[in-house]
Design an enzyme around this catalytic site. Structure first.
Site, PDB file in Angstrom:
ATOM      1  CB  ALA A   1      -0.945  -0.007   1.201  1.00  0.00           C
TER       2      ALA A   1
ATOM      3  CB  SER B   1       4.508   4.364  -7.119  1.00  0.00           C
ATOM      4  OG  SER B   1       5.133   3.247  -7.680  1.00  0.00           O
TER       5      SER B   1
ATOM      6  N   GLY C   1      -0.003   1.368  -5.246  1.00  0.00           N
ATOM      7  CA  GLY C   1      -0.964   1.467  -4.153  1.00  0.00           C
ATOM      8  C   GLY C   1      -1.400   2.899  -3.914  1.00  0.00           C
TER       9      GLY C   1
ATOM     10  CB  VAL D   1      -1.338  -5.706  -9.084  1.00  0.00           C
ATOM     11  CG1 VAL D   1      -0.650  -4.654  -9.948  1.00  0.00           C
ATOM     12  CG2 VAL D   1      -2.855  -5.509  -9.102  1.00  0.00           C
ATOM     13  N   GLY D   2       1.100  -7.697  -8.390  1.00  0.00           N
ATOM     14  CA  GLY D   2       2.550  -7.841  -8.251  1.00  0.00           C
ATOM     15  C   GLY D   2       3.092  -8.944  -9.142  1.00  0.00           C
TER      16      GLY D   2
ATOM     17  CG  HIS E   1       1.443  -8.821 -16.849  1.00  0.00           C
ATOM     18  ND1 HIS E   1       1.085  -7.814 -17.726  1.00  0.00           N
ATOM     19  CD2 HIS E   1       2.229  -8.229 -15.913  1.00  0.00           C
ATOM     20  CE1 HIS E   1       1.624  -6.676 -17.322  1.00  0.00           C
ATOM     21  NE2 HIS E   1       2.325  -6.908 -16.232  1.00  0.00           N
TER      22      HIS E   1
END
Length: 331
Positions: A15, A18, A20, A132-133, A190
């Site tokens: 969080a 950048s 987050g 997302v990571g 991805h």
């Protein structure tokens, strides 16, 4: 007197980073879950970043968002995921200079094993998870495998950023407005092996297949530009995509919860059920629609040899990552 909607607990890992930071204020403003859903934010960070996350929490308080009921900061996953309805797993171990791919998978395997177990134990029954990571697909695979009590389809990975990039490049090339482009698909991982597919797209009053007939542009410009856009942004900015990644994450969850537009679909990486020849269980990107709050893979699309070859190459990339984390004992 109307009854207030039930608040949603949203947990964001990484969080203080950048992405987050770019996402949290829009989530609190209602961009992700709509203008009627109150939000309880849980910011989850590693201990060295807790102070920065607390600073972000102060800014969220100071913004006085009407929908934001409270903000908590945690460094313990079991507290951070307690009762969570939506989990955005943004935090991951980035690849440092000289780091081998196996080391990256091992470092993230540990992170997403812990988070998957915590989600399994304490998250809300209807939890939705977006990873997302990076490496996002395989991190989602690890998390899902460590949350056996959560239906596998609740674990997804972000390819909406690639999807949005593909739409933007198609708009630039064709002269069509972004709003007039639909049915674009990202297949696979991805990564630079992803396959942005426009053969089924609608571009204004033209078909994507018509535009794809320009194979020199398709293979020499469009596909590599979309696949390598992240690297180009790092080269230009000196740091990775943040605002566009946050925007894509919000788009992903928004459509998951509230539905995809009529006649359109989006791209989501989710555990395969064997559709389009992708091995079962592999977290791969597909064309999907959101129906009643659940993703459904669009069926029956014709895949020609040009597309098949590229889908298979990205799936092979995913299989290699899966085999690596399996060998490390994470799945």
């Amino acid at each position: 007197m109307t009854q207030s909607p039930t608040p949603a607990v949203v947990t964001v890992t990484g969080a203080a980073g950048s992405i987050g930071y770019a996402a949290l204020f829009r989530i609190a403003a209602g961009a992700m879950l709509g203008p009627d859903t109150p939000i309880r934010l849980r910011l989850l960070e590693i201990p060295p970043a807790v102070s920065a996350a607390e600073g972000t929490a102060m800014e969220l308080d100071d913004s006085a968002f009407p929908l934001l009921l409270d903000v908590e900061v945690h460094d313990d996953p079991k507290r951070g995921f307690d009762g969570t309805d939506v989990a955005l797993l943004i935090g991951s171990r980035p690849r440092s200079k000289g780091m081998e791919r196996g080391d990256l998978l091992a470092a993230n395997g540990q992170i997403f094993t812990v988070q998957g177990r915590a989600i399994n134990q304490v998250a809300a029954d209807g939890v939705r998870v977006l990873v997302v990571g990076n490496p996002a697909n395989t991190n989602a695979l690890v998390a899902a495998n460590n949350a056996p009590d959560v239906p596998a389809e609740r674990f997804t990975a972000l390819t909406r950023l690639d999807h949005n990039r593909a739409i933007a490049q198609l708009a630039r090339h064709s002269g069509a407005a972004v709003r007039d482009i639909s049915r674009v698909t990202i297949w696979g991982n991805h990564s630079s092996t992803q396959y942005p597919d426009i053969f089924h797209a609608r571009v204004g009053d033209r078909s994507g297949a018509d535009i794809a007939a320009d194979r020199e542009w398709l293979t020499g410009d469009f596909i590599p530009t979309v696949a390598n856009r992240g690297s180009a942004i790092i080269e230009a900015r000196g740091t990775s995509s943040a605002a566009s990644a946050a925007n894509a994450a919000i788009d992903h969850v928004h459509d998951w919860v509230l539905g995809t537009p009529e006649g359109d679909w989006t791209s989501v990486a989710l555990p395969s059920t064997g559709a389009y020849g992708v091995p079962e269980g592999l977290v791969s990107s597909f064309p999907v629609r959101s129906v009643d709050g659940a993703w459904q893979v669009v069926e029956g699309l014709e895949i020609d040899d040009f597309s098949r070859k590229r889908i298979d190459a990205s799936v092979a990339d995913l299989e290699s990552e899966r085999d690596a984390v399996r060998g490390m004992g994470f799945i």
